[in-house]
Design a protein around this motif. Structure first.
Motif, mmCIF file in Angstrom:
data_model
loop_
_atom_site.group_PDB
_atom_site.id
_atom_site.type_symbol
_atom_site.label_atom_id
_atom_site.label_comp_id
_atom_site.label_asym_id
_atom_site.label_seq_id
_atom_site.Cartn_x
_atom_site.Cartn_y
_atom_site.Cartn_z
ATOM 1 N N ALA A 14 0.813 -1.217 0.000
ATOM 2 C CA ALA A 14 0.000 0.000 0.000
ATOM 3 C C ALA A 14 0.844 1.263 0.000
ATOM 4 O O ALA A 14 0.296 2.356 0.100
ATOM 5 N N SER A 15 2.149 1.144 -0.130
ATOM 6 C CA SER A 15 3.005 2.333 0.020
ATOM 7 C C SER A 15 2.718 3.405 -1.023
ATOM 8 O O SER A 15 2.747 4.600 -0.706
ATOM 9 N N SER A 16 2.417 3.030 -2.247
ATOM 10 C CA SER A 16 2.150 4.055 -3.263
ATOM 11 C C SER A 16 0.838 4.786 -2.978
ATOM 12 O O SER A 16 0.761 6.006 -3.131
ATOM 13 N N LYS A 17 -0.186 4.049 -2.540
ATOM 14 C CA LYS A 17 -1.457 4.695 -2.205
ATOM 15 C C LYS A 17 -1.288 5.611 -0.987
ATOM 16 O O LYS A 17 -1.864 6.693 -0.929
ATOM 17 N N TYR A 76 -5.704 10.159 8.076
ATOM 18 C CA TYR A 76 -4.616 9.526 7.316
ATOM 19 C C TYR A 76 -4.287 8.150 7.886
ATOM 20 O O TYR A 76 -4.154 7.176 7.159
ATOM 21 N N ASN A 77 -4.186 8.055 9.200
ATOM 22 C CA ASN A 77 -3.881 6.777 9.841
ATOM 23 C C ASN A 77 -4.987 5.762 9.577
ATOM 24 O O ASN A 77 -4.707 4.594 9.261
ATOM 25 N N PHE A 78 -6.233 6.192 9.681
ATOM 26 C CA PHE A 78 -7.358 5.290 9.431
ATOM 27 C C PHE A 78 -7.349 4.776 7.995
ATOM 28 O O PHE A 78 -7.472 3.573 7.747
ATOM 29 N N ARG A 82 -6.544 0.942 6.510
ATOM 30 C CA ARG A 82 -7.510 0.250 5.663
ATOM 31 C C ARG A 82 -6.868 -0.193 4.346
ATOM 32 O O ARG A 82 -7.086 -1.319 3.895
ATOM 33 N N TYR A 83 -6.052 0.697 3.744
ATOM 34 C CA TYR A 83 -5.336 0.324 2.516
ATOM 35 C C TYR A 83 -4.442 -0.887 2.759
ATOM 36 O O TYR A 83 -4.392 -1.817 1.954
ATOM 37 N N ASN A 88 -2.801 -6.035 1.523
ATOM 38 C CA ASN A 88 -2.024 -7.168 2.023
ATOM 39 C C ASN A 88 -2.859 -8.444 2.028
ATOM 40 O O ASN A 88 -2.344 -9.523 1.796
ATOM 41 N N THR A 89 -4.158 -8.329 2.270
ATOM 42 C CA THR A 89 -5.026 -9.499 2.219
ATOM 43 C C THR A 89 -5.141 -10.009 0.791
ATOM 44 O O THR A 89 -5.090 -11.218 0.554
#
Length: 96
Positions: A14-17, A76-78, A82-83, A88-89
């Motif tokens: 999720a790093s790019s998102k 942002y943390n939330f 979620r991303y 990852n799932t």
């Protein structure tokens, strides 16, 4: 006595998102902060006017910027959590 890392770090899918979201939030906050600076530079008398709750505009706007930054951080943390959970799932399901 090197015991190694406490957790095993893996690829962050999720790093790019998360990076895009961080840049978007940065520009949103910069827009509101620039408004405060513009008022302070071009119409500083306006900042001394009573605005709400007996506070002048400078204090109200400044405290609003702080609260807004905290709320953006929580959002942002939330969203990043979620991303990470979603991506990852998906990656775990796609692996053999």
């Amino acid at each position: 006595m090197n015991h190694g890392p406490a957790v095993e770090l893996d690829v962050d899918h999720a790093s790019s998102k998360k990076a895009k979201l961080g840049v978007i939030f940065f520009f949103i906050y910069s827009f509101f902060y620039a408004g405060f600076v513009v008022i302070g530079v071009f119409n500083y008398e306006l900042l001394s006017q009573e605005f709400a709750l007996g506070l002048n505009l400078a204090l109200f706007y400044g405290m609003g910027l702080i609260v807004f930054a905290v709320l953006l951080g929580i959002l942002y943390n939330f969203l990043c959590s979620r991303y990470e959970d979603q991506l990852n799932t998906k990656e775990e399901v796609n692996q053999p």
